[in-house]
Write a protein that holds these residues in place. Sequence first.
Motif, PDB file in Angstrom:
ATOM      1  N   PHE A   5       0.859  -1.210   0.000  1.00 31.37           N
ATOM      2  CA  PHE A   5       0.000   0.000   0.000  1.00 31.37           C
ATOM      3  C   PHE A   5       0.881   1.241   0.000  1.00 31.37           C
ATOM      4  O   PHE A   5       2.009   1.214   0.509  1.00 31.37           O
ATOM      5  CB  PHE A   5      -0.939  -0.007   1.210  1.00 31.37           C
ATOM      6  CG  PHE A   5      -0.262  -0.200   2.539  1.00 31.37           C
ATOM      7  CD1 PHE A   5       0.126   0.902   3.294  1.00 31.37           C
ATOM      8  CD2 PHE A   5       0.001  -1.487   3.038  1.00 31.37           C
ATOM      9  CE1 PHE A   5       0.740   0.731   4.521  1.00 31.37           C
ATOM     10  CE2 PHE A   5       0.626  -1.657   4.265  1.00 31.37           C
ATOM     11  CZ  PHE A   5       0.995  -0.547   5.011  1.00 31.37           C
ATOM     12  N   PRO A   6       0.382   2.320  -0.603  1.00 31.27           N
ATOM     13  CA  PRO A   6       1.152   3.559  -0.610  1.00 31.27           C
ATOM     14  C   PRO A   6       1.095   4.226   0.755  1.00 31.27           C
ATOM     15  O   PRO A   6       0.118   4.066   1.480  1.00 31.27           O
ATOM     16  CB  PRO A   6       0.436   4.433  -1.643  1.00 31.27           C
ATOM     17  CG  PRO A   6      -0.968   3.935  -1.646  1.00 31.27           C
ATOM     18  CD  PRO A   6      -0.928   2.473  -1.275  1.00 31.27           C
ATOM     19  N   VAL A   7       2.137   4.955   1.106  1.00 35.41           N
ATOM     20  CA  VAL A   7       2.192   5.644   2.395  1.00 35.41           C
ATOM     21  C   VAL A   7       2.691   7.074   2.182  1.00 35.41           C
ATOM     22  O   VAL A   7       3.622   7.292   1.405  1.00 35.41           O
ATOM     23  CB  VAL A   7       3.146   4.930   3.378  1.00 35.41           C
ATOM     24  CG1 VAL A   7       3.191   5.675   4.714  1.00 35.41           C
ATOM     25  CG2 VAL A   7       2.736   3.496   3.601  1.00 35.41           C
ATOM     26  N   ILE A   8       2.036   8.020   2.867  1.00 32.77           N
ATOM     27  CA  ILE A   8       2.634   9.351   2.986  1.00 32.77           C
ATOM     28  C   ILE A   8       3.407   9.311   4.295  1.00 32.77           C
ATOM     29  O   ILE A   8       2.820   9.142   5.373  1.00 32.77           O
ATOM     30  CB  ILE A   8       1.566  10.459   3.010  1.00 32.77           C
ATOM     31  CG1 ILE A   8       0.814  10.483   1.678  1.00 32.77           C
ATOM     32  CG2 ILE A   8       2.213  11.822   3.296  1.00 32.77           C
ATOM     33  CD1 ILE A   8      -0.365  11.457   1.643  1.00 32.77           C
ATOM     34  N   ASP A   9       4.718   9.394   4.196  1.00 29.64           N
ATOM     35  CA  ASP A   9       5.578   9.197   5.362  1.00 29.64           C
ATOM     36  C   ASP A   9       6.023  10.563   5.888  1.00 29.64           C
ATOM     37  O   ASP A   9       6.807  11.266   5.253  1.00 29.64           O
ATOM     38  CB  ASP A   9       6.785   8.355   4.941  1.00 29.64           C
ATOM     39  CG  ASP A   9       7.693   8.038   6.124  1.00 29.64           C
ATOM     40  OD1 ASP A   9       7.474   8.580   7.228  1.00 29.64           O
ATOM     41  OD2 ASP A   9       8.637   7.245   5.920  1.00 29.64           O
ATOM     42  N   THR A  10       5.513  10.930   7.062  1.00 22.69           N
ATOM     43  CA  THR A  10       5.848  12.260   7.608  1.00 22.69           C
ATOM     44  C   THR A  10       7.328  12.347   7.968  1.00 22.69           C
ATOM     45  O   THR A  10       7.898  13.429   7.990  1.00 22.69           O
ATOM     46  CB  THR A  10       4.982  12.576   8.847  1.00 22.69           C
ATOM     47  OG1 THR A  10       5.025  11.463   9.736  1.00 22.69           O
ATOM     48  CG2 THR A  10       3.542  12.853   8.449  1.00 22.69           C
ATOM     49  N   MET A  11       7.963  11.188   8.234  1.00 21.47           N
ATOM     50  CA  MET A  11       9.397  11.251   8.514  1.00 21.47           C
ATOM     51  C   MET A  11      10.179  11.515   7.220  1.00 21.47           C
ATOM     52  O   MET A  11      11.130  12.297   7.210  1.00 21.47           O
ATOM     53  CB  MET A  11       9.889   9.965   9.175  1.00 21.47           C
ATOM     54  CG  MET A  11      11.299  10.106   9.726  1.00 21.47           C
ATOM     55  SD  MET A  11      11.775   8.764  10.804  1.00 21.47           S
ATOM     56  CE  MET A  11      12.234   7.540   9.604  1.00 21.47           C
ATOM     57  N   ALA A  12       9.743  10.858   6.131  1.00 19.83           N
ATOM     58  CA  ALA A  12      10.398  11.119   4.849  1.00 19.83           C
ATOM     59  C   ALA A  12      10.217  12.579   4.445  1.00 19.83           C
ATOM     60  O   ALA A  12      11.152  13.226   3.951  1.00 19.83           O
ATOM     61  CB  ALA A  12       9.821  10.190   3.777  1.00 19.83           C
ATOM     62  N   LEU A  13       9.021  13.121   4.703  1.00 12.60           N
ATOM     63  CA  LEU A  13       8.796  14.544   4.404  1.00 12.60           C
ATOM     64  C   LEU A  13       9.708  15.410   5.259  1.00 12.60           C
ATOM     65  O   LEU A  13      10.245  16.416   4.799  1.00 12.60           O
ATOM     66  CB  LEU A  13       7.327  14.934   4.631  1.00 12.60           C
ATOM     67  CG  LEU A  13       6.286  14.303   3.695  1.00 12.60           C
ATOM     68  CD1 LEU A  13       4.882  14.773   4.065  1.00 12.60           C
ATOM     69  CD2 LEU A  13       6.584  14.649   2.235  1.00 12.60           C
ATOM     70  N   ALA A  14       9.887  14.996   6.512  1.00 11.29           N
ATOM     71  CA  ALA A  14      10.764  15.757   7.404  1.00 11.29           C
ATOM     72  C   ALA A  14      12.199  15.776   6.860  1.00 11.29           C
ATOM     73  O   ALA A  14      12.873  16.806   6.904  1.00 11.29           O
ATOM     74  CB  ALA A  14      10.735  15.171   8.811  1.00 11.29           C
ATOM     75  N   TYR A  15      12.659  14.643   6.351  1.00 10.71           N
ATOM     76  CA  TYR A  15      13.987  14.623   5.722  1.00 10.71           C
ATOM     77  C   TYR A  15      14.044  15.594   4.553  1.00 10.71           C
ATOM     78  O   TYR A  15      15.028  16.308   4.365  1.00 10.71           O
ATOM     79  CB  TYR A  15      14.322  13.215   5.198  1.00 10.71           C
ATOM     80  CG  TYR A  15      14.944  12.309   6.237  1.00 10.71           C
ATOM     81  CD1 TYR A  15      16.178  12.624   6.795  1.00 10.71           C
ATOM     82  CD2 TYR A  15      14.304  11.147   6.641  1.00 10.71           C
ATOM     83  CE1 TYR A  15      16.752  11.790   7.738  1.00 10.71           C
ATOM     84  CE2 TYR A  15      14.865  10.303   7.584  1.00 10.71           C
ATOM     85  CZ  TYR A  15      16.098  10.634   8.136  1.00 10.71           C
ATOM     86  OH  TYR A  15      16.666   9.829   9.068  1.00 10.71           O
ATOM     87  N   ARG A  16      12.964  15.604   3.754  1.00 14.03           N
ATOM     88  CA  ARG A  16      12.973  16.446   2.557  1.00 14.03           C
ATOM     89  C   ARG A  16      13.046  17.934   2.892  1.00 14.03           C
ATOM     90  O   ARG A  16      13.643  18.709   2.164  1.00 14.03           O
ATOM     91  CB  ARG A  16      11.717  16.199   1.719  1.00 14.03           C
ATOM     92  CG  ARG A  16      11.904  15.064   0.730  1.00 14.03           C
ATOM     93  CD  ARG A  16      10.597  14.657   0.133  1.00 14.03           C
ATOM     94  NE  ARG A  16      10.006  15.685  -0.729  1.00 14.03           N
ATOM     95  CZ  ARG A  16       8.840  15.517  -1.351  1.00 14.03           C
ATOM     96  NH1 ARG A  16       8.164  14.387  -1.210  1.00 14.03           N
ATOM     97  NH2 ARG A  16       8.375  16.471  -2.117  1.00 14.03           N
ATOM     98  N   VAL A  17      12.351  18.329   3.956  1.00 14.99           N
ATOM     99  CA  VAL A  17      12.243  19.771   4.207  1.00 14.99           C
ATOM    100  C   VAL A  17      13.224  20.263   5.257  1.00 14.99           C
ATOM    101  O   VAL A  17      13.290  21.446   5.536  1.00 14.99           O
ATOM    102  CB  VAL A  17      10.815  20.167   4.656  1.00 14.99           C
ATOM    103  CG1 VAL A  17       9.812  19.750   3.584  1.00 14.99           C
ATOM    104  CG2 VAL A  17      10.474  19.542   6.001  1.00 14.99           C
ATOM    105  N   ARG A  18      13.997  19.329   5.833  1.00 12.30           N
ATOM    106  CA  ARG A  18      14.786  19.816   6.967  1.00 12.30           C
ATOM    107  C   ARG A  18      15.947  20.685   6.484  1.00 12.30           C
ATOM    108  O   ARG A  18      16.500  20.502   5.397  1.00 12.30           O
ATOM    109  CB  ARG A  18      15.274  18.673   7.840  1.00 12.30           C
ATOM    110  CG  ARG A  18      16.506  17.960   7.352  1.00 12.30           C
ATOM    111  CD  ARG A  18      16.997  17.069   8.442  1.00 12.30           C
ATOM    112  NE  ARG A  18      17.961  16.118   7.912  1.00 12.30           N
ATOM    113  CZ  ARG A  18      18.512  15.177   8.649  1.00 12.30           C
ATOM    114  NH1 ARG A  18      18.162  15.038   9.905  1.00 12.30           N
ATOM    115  NH2 ARG A  18      19.390  14.362   8.122  1.00 12.30           N
ATOM    116  N   ARG A  19      16.258  21.629   7.347  1.00 12.06           N
ATOM    117  CA  ARG A  19      17.345  22.552   7.037  1.00 12.06           C
ATOM    118  C   ARG A  19      18.655  21.848   7.349  1.00 12.06           C
ATOM    119  O   ARG A  19      18.889  21.418   8.477  1.00 12.06           O
ATOM    120  CB  ARG A  19      17.230  23.829   7.878  1.00 12.06           C
ATOM    121  CG  ARG A  19      15.987  24.652   7.586  1.00 12.06           C
ATOM    122  CD  ARG A  19      15.729  25.624   8.715  1.00 12.06           C
ATOM    123  NE  ARG A  19      15.402  24.900   9.964  1.00 12.06           N
ATOM    124  CZ  ARG A  19      15.653  25.350  11.161  1.00 12.06           C
ATOM    125  NH1 ARG A  19      16.226  26.517  11.318  1.00 12.06           N
ATOM    126  NH2 ARG A  19      15.341  24.659  12.223  1.00 12.06           N
TER     127      ARG A  19
END
Lengths: 249, 626
Positions: free
Chosen positions: A170-184
């Motif tokens: 199943f597909p997942v929106i991963d808030t941790m992966a998003l955190a990696y993407r946006v982190r400074r």
Amino acid sequence: MFYLPRSQLQNESSLSGEDLSAVDWPARFRELAASARHPALQQYYQAGVPAGSTAIADVPMVAMDFETTGLDPQQGGIVSIGLVPMTLARISCAGAVHWIVRPRARLSSESIVVHGITHSDIAAAPDLSKVLDDLLAQLAGRVVVAHHRSIERRFLSNALQARIGESIEFPVIDTMALAYRVRREPGFWQRLRGRKPDSVRLADCRRRYHLPFYRPHHAQTDALACAELLQAQIAHHFSPQTVLSDLWC
Amino acid sequence: MQAEHIEIVDFLRQHQPFTGLSDEVLQQVAVQISIAYFKAGQQILEFGAEINDWYVIRSGAVEVFRRNGELYNRLSEGGFFAEFGLLRNKRVRFPVYALEDTLVYMIPEPLFTELFDNNEEFADQVEVEDRTRLRQAVARREDANELMTARIETLVSREPVLLPAAATARDAAIRMTEEGVSSLLVVTTSDDQPMAASRLVGIVTDRDIRDRLVTPGLPFDTPVTDIMTAELTKVEHNQFVFEAILLMLRYNVHHLPVIKQGLPLGVIALADVIRYESQNSLFVVRSIFNAQTVEELTALASDVRACFSRLVAEDANSRMIGGSMAVIGRSFKQRLLEMAEEKFGPPPVPYCFLALGSMAREEQLIVTDQDNALILDNRFDPQLHDEYFSNLATFVCDGLAACGYTYCKGKVMATNRQWRQPLKVWEQYFSEWIERPSPEFLLNSAIFFDLEGVWGETQWSDMLNDLIRRKARSNSRFLACMARAALMRTPPLGFFKGFVMETDGKHTNSINMKRRGTAPLADLIRVHALAVGSAAHNSFERLEDIIEAGILPPGNGPDLRDALELIAMVRIRHQALDLQSGTEPDNNIEPENLSDFERKNLKDAFQILSNAQKFLKFRYQPGRAV
């Protein structure tokens, strides 16, 4: 949710060992619907998933979190499941579910300390197979939101494999992966001064968006915490029009 | 399996208006909540949009605006909004923006309505009409004290014992003994009507027989009219018990005839009311009159503060406390004047010593300036007499300062020659102020329009008050100037976290409850009172006259009364707390020292004041007929 040591968190992609970013999920669900044998699983795939081009504002989602007996999906089992249905505009407590289930793996005293679910709690609890139909019905048609997707994905897949002889994708929106993407990322000078990149742990991510502190390690609370975090991340870094394929994997 | 909304239930349990709900109900609420996150600056509710939820702030802060863009409120964690629109037409009435990153709980309308209908405490907290909440807050406090709600007629235990004016002192004594009473009402009778319907002309007490008959050695057949008190202090049957206490204190009488529809209903004696009062102010007043030196008077300052604290502890209302403190202040003045006359000899010409401002309004607290003045006889000759009155004024003002009544910063004191003038000069002053008003002067001089004689020829102060009443009500330019002065001090918008929030959104650390609350309210009420020709001085009594005159929009009078009571009581309570903790009381309050309850109700009260100021500005414009 189980918190991994920092070293493992940093190494997230190798732990998951997946590369699903290029998956065409609606097509994949059509294939799986045809090949699945278990009726509940068949129905789950038949419900489909929104197309990758759908704006996030229009996507029905469900935040999901597990407490487990340990870190290793091969050895461990699921102890509790928290689900909170949501959209970008609203997290709905009315549809929230919390199950305690009896794992087939041994409950380590180490994990009891973490999530507080004891031997006597699970002695009275049903096997996951008893709630499987309900669980899949809750997930049907919705995109799963989780913090650190490989835990939810692999524990559920293994649990299904052990019970019905089929795994689940199943597909997942991963808030941790998003955190990696946006982190400074700290700059060169900041690194020289010893500044570390922002932590991507759930509680630390939430603090950055001024979300309240919740006591961790309760599957339903963690699912809720994750749902709120996604709303905050979209509000700050994306937009309601951001398409699903930019966010899921 | 039943979901457990641990974090939500825990949050609700700790916040008004949910604190009074059972865990079972809280669980039902939590199950139905929806949650949403808003980034700082994001709009949460748009004016006119449809709404189906009531909003509670879980974390962060929001700003609520009026439709015209004016800031209405700023709310933080635990604050709630949207109830106005929700209960009216399900359209947003006040747009809302996130001031900080904000997480909100949304409670669906049917559940909100159910909570509202089934839980009184919840409904009180969320009450959509602000003023109702304030009214309940004030009423609930007053219920706590019998003194504030008991009417005088409940103390009248028997019919009055009447005596015809033609009777002798001996007749009076016999009648008292027969009836077992300590006072008789003296009435004029005629043959064609029963005595009970006759006119009340005086009261005679057992003490009068002792002091006015036996001691001077008058014969027993002296007419009773020679020894009775003819200048009667009376009360109406439906006045409050505390008003009777204040009257007894003020006029130093122990018996009050009670009147109903113009006829005597009975008499109440000091002993009847004493159980309502812990003898607080009575004790202090008595000590003041027994003091022989200024030093002895000065030593009573701590008793005054103790009396104040006790009144607060006994849940007295602001009128009772303000009245008691004024009686005490007046007693200090009177005793000091007695001492001054002993020291400097009898006055060369008659005079009247005036109290101005809060003492005249009977709204005095413990942190107070002395505002006073002297009216002298028209035969006053400065060359011959001023030295005497200058000495007298200095003695009294210094004495008051020593007793804790600080000198007036604006020099409105009898020591200032400008305010030590013959009656005719005072009459000119007031005529001038009213007929050719100067805004600069009126800005600082509103207290002159609260004046009361406390010693000497007090009828002169009545004459000045009559003059003010005659001239002020028809003079729209004067009223407009007074109104403008009354608008100089405005209330804040409310509170936000640990700060006072101003209408422009700025924050300050503390609020002066006098300058920002009770004083602008008293100013505003004074203007209306002058316009309707009210003879009252106390703000609550003035309000009654104003309401009677029907010049305020419906409901505004009672709202103002509640707002005044609430703000005054918050000020009073905090002064009492200061005394308790051993710090010097003042009028400043830091928001962190306000309870949630006080914050909410103060916000409502400030709003009422602010609206009333807008109305005042509109109503009193120069040249506009009033």
